[in-house]
Design a protein around this motif. Structure first.
Motif, PDB file in Angstrom:
ATOM      1  N   PHE A  34       0.840  -1.195   0.000  1.00  0.00           N
ATOM      2  CA  PHE A  34       0.000   0.000   0.000  1.00  0.00           C
ATOM      3  C   PHE A  34       0.882   1.254   0.000  1.00  0.00           C
ATOM      4  CE2 PHE A  34      -2.412   3.360   2.122  1.00  0.00           C
ATOM      5  CZ  PHE A  34      -3.575   3.363   1.363  1.00  0.00           C
ATOM      6  N   MET A  35       1.901   1.266   0.852  1.00  0.00           N
ATOM      7  CA  MET A  35       2.808   2.417   0.913  1.00  0.00           C
ATOM      8  C   MET A  35       3.562   2.604  -0.402  1.00  0.00           C
ATOM      9  SD  MET A  35       4.438   2.157   4.705  1.00  0.00           S
ATOM     10  CE  MET A  35       3.550   2.671   6.169  1.00  0.00           C
ATOM     11  N   ILE A  38       1.450   4.556  -2.732  1.00  0.00           N
ATOM     12  CA  ILE A  38       1.453   5.990  -2.393  1.00  0.00           C
ATOM     13  C   ILE A  38       2.697   6.654  -2.983  1.00  0.00           C
ATOM     14  CG2 ILE A  38       1.605   7.662  -0.504  1.00  0.00           C
ATOM     15  CD1 ILE A  38       0.100   5.497   1.211  1.00  0.00           C
ATOM     16  N   ILE A  39       3.832   5.984  -2.824  1.00  0.00           N
ATOM     17  CA  ILE A  39       5.092   6.537  -3.339  1.00  0.00           C
ATOM     18  C   ILE A  39       5.009   6.696  -4.856  1.00  0.00           C
ATOM     19  CG2 ILE A  39       7.563   6.041  -3.633  1.00  0.00           C
ATOM     20  CD1 ILE A  39       7.264   4.549  -0.814  1.00  0.00           C
ATOM     21  N   ARG A  40       4.541   5.661  -5.539  1.00  0.00           N
ATOM     22  CA  ARG A  40       4.420   5.730  -7.003  1.00  0.00           C
ATOM     23  C   ARG A  40       3.434   6.823  -7.430  1.00  0.00           C
ATOM     24  NH1 ARG A  40       4.246   0.040  -6.272  1.00  0.00           N
ATOM     25  NH2 ARG A  40       6.249  -0.874  -6.793  1.00  0.00           N
ATOM     26  N   PRO A  46       9.696   3.516  -5.125  1.00  0.00           N
ATOM     27  CA  PRO A  46      10.049   2.786  -3.903  1.00  0.00           C
ATOM     28  C   PRO A  46      11.264   1.892  -4.170  1.00  0.00           C
ATOM     29  CG  PRO A  46       8.074   1.849  -4.912  1.00  0.00           C
ATOM     30  CD  PRO A  46       8.475   3.039  -5.743  1.00  0.00           C
ATOM     31  N   LEU A  47      12.282   2.018  -3.323  1.00  0.00           N
ATOM     32  CA  LEU A  47      13.496   1.216  -3.477  1.00  0.00           C
ATOM     33  C   LEU A  47      13.543   0.070  -2.469  1.00  0.00           C
ATOM     34  CD1 LEU A  47      15.992   4.188  -3.961  1.00  0.00           C
ATOM     35  CD2 LEU A  47      14.992   2.722  -5.735  1.00  0.00           C
ATOM     36  N   ALA A  48      13.051   0.318  -1.258  1.00  0.00           N
ATOM     37  CA  ALA A  48      12.965  -0.719  -0.223  1.00  0.00           C
ATOM     38  C   ALA A  48      12.051  -0.212   0.872  1.00  0.00           C
ATOM     39  CB  ALA A  48      14.341  -1.050   0.349  1.00  0.00           C
ATOM     40  N   ILE A  49      11.378  -1.151   1.529  1.00  0.00           N
ATOM     41  CA  ILE A  49      10.495  -0.782   2.634  1.00  0.00           C
ATOM     42  C   ILE A  49      10.431  -1.953   3.599  1.00  0.00           C
ATOM     43  CG2 ILE A  49       8.435  -1.525   1.391  1.00  0.00           C
ATOM     44  CD1 ILE A  49       6.929   0.785   2.754  1.00  0.00           C
ATOM     45  N   ARG A  73       4.213  12.903   4.869  1.00  0.00           N
ATOM     46  CA  ARG A  73       2.876  13.147   5.428  1.00  0.00           C
ATOM     47  C   ARG A  73       1.842  12.289   4.709  1.00  0.00           C
ATOM     48  NH1 ARG A  73       3.160  18.165   5.777  1.00  0.00           N
ATOM     49  NH2 ARG A  73       2.734  18.656   3.612  1.00  0.00           N
ATOM     50  N   GLU A  74       1.948  12.193   3.385  1.00  0.00           N
ATOM     51  CA  GLU A  74       1.003  11.389   2.599  1.00  0.00           C
ATOM     52  C   GLU A  74       1.121   9.906   2.953  1.00  0.00           C
ATOM     53  OE1 GLU A  74      -1.944  10.415  -0.179  1.00  0.00           O
ATOM     54  OE2 GLU A  74      -1.374  12.394   0.550  1.00  0.00           O
TER      55      GLU A  74
END
Length: 153
Positions: A34-35, A38-40, A46-49, A73-74
């Motif tokens: 999900f995160m 949001i990044i995209r 997104p590189l890593a999470i 914040r998003e």
């Protein structure tokens, strides 16, 4: 943004409000996906999470038109809403105020990705408090103890 060329690699670190262990393993991967969405949706990569039970590391290739504070914040507000809408916990989920943001060169991307994906092993030896203060010291960021995250360890 014609004629704009950038390489902005940022690791974000933020904690669950009250440093409670609220991100449980069975939901972790879904929250991370999900995160990433949001990044995209914020023109970034997104590189890593890795969502630990009480804090999260997000490594992104940041688009130059996006402010670090805005994307953070998003990520935090939308993921809080997602967790609450899914009713993963009793009560209301929230992230603590604030975040850490640390920049890296292209040559460091592989090491940072490995570090983030290795969070479970890392935290067998190092507390989140120790980890976070180490980041602040490594990046020579001045801080006041009273403004750090609430640490329970």
């Amino acid at each position: 943004m014609a004629n704009t060329y950038t390489q902005i690699n940022i690791q974000l670190v933020f904690a669950v409000k009250g440093r409670q262990n609220l991100i449980i393993e069975k939901h972790r991967e879904r929250l991370e996906k999900f995160m990433c969405g949001i990044i995209r949706n914020n023109k970034s990569k997104p590189l890593a999470i890795y969502c630990n039970p009480d804090h999260t590391h997000v490594f992104i290739g940041l688009h130059p038109s996006i402010a670090i504070s805005d994307i953070t914040r998003e990520i935090k507000s939308s993921s809080s809403k997602f967790i609450n809408d899914e009713k993963w916990i009793r009560g209301k989920f929230a992230w603590q105020e604030g975040f850490g943001a640390f920049s890296y060169a292209k040559s460091q991307i592989g090491l940072v990705v490995k570090y983030i994906l290795n969070q479970p092993e890392h935290h067998k030896k190092t507390s989140f408090r120790e980890e976070y203060i180490e980041f602040l010291n490594k990046f020579e960021i001045k801080y006041k103890e009273e403004y750090l995250f609430d640490f329970n360890d």
